[in-house]
Design a protein around this motif. Structure first.
Motif, PDB file in Angstrom:
ATOM      1  N   VAL A   7      -2.930  -8.578   0.009  1.00 46.90           N
ATOM      2  CA  VAL A   7      -1.669  -8.626   0.749  1.00 46.90           C
ATOM      3  C   VAL A   7      -1.437  -7.239   1.319  1.00 46.90           C
ATOM      4  O   VAL A   7      -1.320  -6.265   0.567  1.00 46.90           O
ATOM      5  CB  VAL A   7      -0.482  -9.035  -0.149  1.00 46.90           C
ATOM      6  N   GLN A   8      -1.416  -7.126   2.633  1.00 47.60           N
ATOM      7  CA  GLN A   8      -1.161  -5.856   3.300  1.00 47.60           C
ATOM      8  C   GLN A   8       0.309  -5.778   3.688  1.00 47.60           C
ATOM      9  O   GLN A   8       0.854  -6.732   4.253  1.00 47.60           O
ATOM     10  CB  GLN A   8      -2.047  -5.717   4.546  1.00 47.60           C
ATOM     11  N   GLN A   9       0.969  -4.642   3.399  1.00 50.84           N
ATOM     12  CA  GLN A   9       2.394  -4.511   3.675  1.00 50.84           C
ATOM     13  C   GLN A   9       2.716  -3.113   4.180  1.00 50.84           C
ATOM     14  O   GLN A   9       2.118  -2.122   3.732  1.00 50.84           O
ATOM     15  CB  GLN A   9       3.227  -4.768   2.410  1.00 50.84           C
ATOM     16  N   THR A  10       3.640  -3.035   5.118  1.00 48.99           N
ATOM     17  CA  THR A  10       4.220  -1.750   5.504  1.00 48.99           C
ATOM     18  C   THR A  10       5.733  -1.893   5.493  1.00 48.99           C
ATOM     19  O   THR A  10       6.273  -2.965   5.784  1.00 48.99           O
ATOM     20  CB  THR A  10       3.777  -1.292   6.906  1.00 48.99           C
ATOM     21  N   LEU A  11       6.403  -0.813   5.159  1.00 50.10           N
ATOM     22  CA  LEU A  11       7.863  -0.812   5.092  1.00 50.10           C
ATOM     23  C   LEU A  11       8.385   0.355   5.922  1.00 50.10           C
ATOM     24  O   LEU A  11       7.970   1.496   5.745  1.00 50.10           O
ATOM     25  CB  LEU A  11       8.319  -0.658   3.634  1.00 50.10           C
ATOM     26  N   SER A  12       9.280   0.037   6.841  1.00 56.49           N
ATOM     27  CA  SER A  12       9.899   1.079   7.663  1.00 56.49           C
ATOM     28  C   SER A  12      11.405   0.864   7.648  1.00 56.49           C
ATOM     29  O   SER A  12      11.905  -0.095   7.072  1.00 56.49           O
ATOM     30  CB  SER A  12       9.354   1.025   9.097  1.00 56.49           C
TER      31      SER A  12
ATOM     32  N   VAL B  95      -0.917 -11.897   4.616  1.00 54.34           N
ATOM     33  CA  VAL B  95      -1.558 -12.460   3.431  1.00 54.34           C
ATOM     34  C   VAL B  95      -2.945 -12.932   3.840  1.00 54.34           C
ATOM     35  O   VAL B  95      -3.086 -13.780   4.739  1.00 54.34           O
ATOM     36  CB  VAL B  95      -0.739 -13.633   2.857  1.00 54.34           C
ATOM     37  N   ILE B  96      -3.969 -12.389   3.177  1.00 50.47           N
ATOM     38  CA  ILE B  96      -5.350 -12.652   3.561  1.00 50.47           C
ATOM     39  C   ILE B  96      -6.063 -13.386   2.433  1.00 50.47           C
ATOM     40  O   ILE B  96      -5.931 -13.015   1.259  1.00 50.47           O
ATOM     41  CB  ILE B  96      -6.104 -11.336   3.873  1.00 50.47           C
ATOM     42  N   CYS B  97      -6.803 -14.424   2.785  1.00 53.14           N
ATOM     43  CA  CYS B  97      -7.586 -15.143   1.785  1.00 53.14           C
ATOM     44  C   CYS B  97      -9.075 -14.871   2.021  1.00 53.14           C
ATOM     45  O   CYS B  97      -9.442 -14.011   2.828  1.00 53.14           O
ATOM     46  CB  CYS B  97      -7.266 -16.631   1.797  1.00 53.14           C
ATOM     47  N   GLU B  98      -9.909 -15.590   1.311  1.00 51.61           N
ATOM     48  CA  GLU B  98     -11.352 -15.352   1.386  1.00 51.61           C
ATOM     49  C   GLU B  98     -11.864 -15.473   2.812  1.00 51.61           C
ATOM     50  O   GLU B  98     -11.291 -16.162   3.644  1.00 51.61           O
ATOM     51  CB  GLU B  98     -12.081 -16.348   0.482  1.00 51.61           C
ATOM     52  N   ALA B  99     -12.975 -14.772   3.069  1.00 47.69           N
ATOM     53  CA  ALA B  99     -13.600 -14.729   4.398  1.00 47.69           C
ATOM     54  C   ALA B  99     -12.694 -14.064   5.420  1.00 47.69           C
ATOM     55  O   ALA B  99     -12.839 -14.298   6.631  1.00 47.69           O
ATOM     56  CB  ALA B  99     -13.995 -16.129   4.859  1.00 47.69           C
ATOM     57  N   ASP B 100     -11.758 -13.227   4.937  1.00 50.04           N
ATOM     58  CA  ASP B 100     -10.853 -12.468   5.804  1.00 50.04           C
ATOM     59  C   ASP B 100     -10.009 -13.359   6.713  1.00 50.04           C
ATOM     60  O   ASP B 100      -9.602 -12.953   7.806  1.00 50.04           O
ATOM     61  CB  ASP B 100     -11.627 -11.451   6.658  1.00 50.04           C
ATOM     62  N   LYS B 101      -9.728 -14.570   6.264  1.00 49.31           N
ATOM     63  CA  LYS B 101      -8.849 -15.452   7.013  1.00 49.31           C
ATOM     64  C   LYS B 101      -7.396 -15.094   6.717  1.00 49.31           C
ATOM     65  O   LYS B 101      -7.007 -14.942   5.557  1.00 49.31           O
ATOM     66  CB  LYS B 101      -9.094 -16.910   6.622  1.00 49.31           C
ATOM     67  N   VAL B 102      -6.589 -14.943   7.756  1.00 50.95           N
ATOM     68  CA  VAL B 102      -5.182 -14.599   7.601  1.00 50.95           C
ATOM     69  C   VAL B 102      -4.372 -15.891   7.538  1.00 50.95           C
ATOM     70  O   VAL B 102      -4.363 -16.670   8.490  1.00 50.95           O
ATOM     71  CB  VAL B 102      -4.678 -13.707   8.748  1.00 50.95           C
ATOM     72  N   VAL B 103      -3.704 -16.109   6.412  1.00 51.72           N
ATOM     73  CA  VAL B 103      -2.940 -17.345   6.242  1.00 51.72           C
ATOM     74  C   VAL B 103      -1.487 -17.163   6.644  1.00 51.72           C
ATOM     75  O   VAL B 103      -0.840 -18.094   7.093  1.00 51.72           O
ATOM     76  CB  VAL B 103      -3.039 -17.863   4.781  1.00 51.72           C
ATOM     77  N   GLU B 104      -0.965 -15.924   6.532  1.00 51.37           N
ATOM     78  CA  GLU B 104       0.452 -15.699   6.839  1.00 51.37           C
ATOM     79  C   GLU B 104       0.688 -14.298   7.361  1.00 51.37           C
ATOM     80  O   GLU B 104       0.097 -13.329   6.881  1.00 51.37           O
ATOM     81  CB  GLU B 104       1.297 -15.901   5.574  1.00 51.37           C
TER      82      GLU B 104
END
Length: 258
Positions: free
Chosen positions: A195-200, A226-235
């Motif tokens: 899960v990649q997140q940035t806060l500003s 939100v990233i799942c296997e095979a670098d697929k972005v689900v959200e």
């Protein structure tokens, strides 16, 4: 810790459940257990402190009766939010917190959640965003879900999610108050890899947002993927949090550091 355990068991001046409840309440006061965190269950208390079922049950009831926690049937006992002015603590980088979801987190902390859906549409084109210097794309079709999140009738979060309908077909039929993270795992059997997140921070002016503001007010802006296997972005999520009502904590994972 062993000294504390023996003290909870050997204190002949007070009942075991009183001593044990006081020990756990101290963990709450010190911040070791945060609002919304789950308190050890009856079985965990029995195993850790070598107490009876009755003592474990009375311990949890004592903590709840003193206003430090709330038991949710079928889920467990959670630390209540006793901070002034409804300040909420949210932890970035916590898979546990993300999995639990906003709605259940509010309930666990003792608030009454309410959602207002402003938009729930299917976009045929994809959506993209840049987070931490990386480019993330959710391929179309995409469910766009825009909703306002309330705690005790106070607007806390203006939330927009974009969810892959390729990875999660018919997810638009699922109620919006659920934890989508758990739905990805349990219903669609996706294995979340990161899960990649940035806060500003952004200053919001009165009458320019869904927040009812009487003066310029800071808002936290959360961008996440939100990233799942095979670098697929689900959200992909782009949300505003009421700046006067939130505190954010960060979990660092040294073993994952580069």
């Amino acid at each position: 810790m062993e000294k504390k355990r023996s003290a909870a068991q050997a204190d002949t001046g007070k009942a075991k459940f009183i001593a044990l409840s006081e020990q756990i309440i101290e963990r709450i006061k010190s911040g070791e257990l945060q609002p919304g965190d789950q308190i050890p269950s009856e079985n965990e208390l029995i195993k850790t402190f070598k107490v009876s079922n009755t003592t474990a049950r009375k311990t949890l009831l004592e903590i709840e009766s003193k206003g430090w926690a709330r038991r949710i049937k079928g889920k467990g006992t959670y630390v209540l939010n006793r901070t002034e002015d409804h300040h909420l603590l949210r932890t970035l980088g916590s898979i546990y917190a993300t999995r639990r979801g906003f709605h259940d987190s509010l309930i666990a902390e003792g608030f009454t959640p309410r959602n207002i859906v402003l938009e729930k549409t299917i976009l045929q084109d994809g959506i993209s965003t840049e987070i931490n210097g990386r480019h993330f794309i959710v391929e179309g079709p995409v469910l766009k879900l825009h909703q306002l999140r309330y705690a005790d009738d106070l607007l806390m979060k203006d939330e927009v999610k974009y969810i892959s309908l390729t990875l999660c077909p018919k997810i638009n039929r699922i109620p919006t108050e659920v934890s989508y993270f758990k739905v990805y795992e349990d219903t669609y059997h996706l294995k979340i890899s990161e899960v990649q997140q940035t806060l500003s921070v952004r200053i919001l002016e009165p009458n320019t947002t869904n927040f009812e503001l009487s003066k310029p007010t800071p808002a936290f802006v959360l961008d996440s993927a939100v990233i799942c296997e095979a670098d697929k972005v689900v959200e992909i999520e782009q949300s505003y949090y009421h700046g006067d009502k939130y505190k954010f904590a960060v979990i660092a994972s040294p073993e994952h550091a580069h």
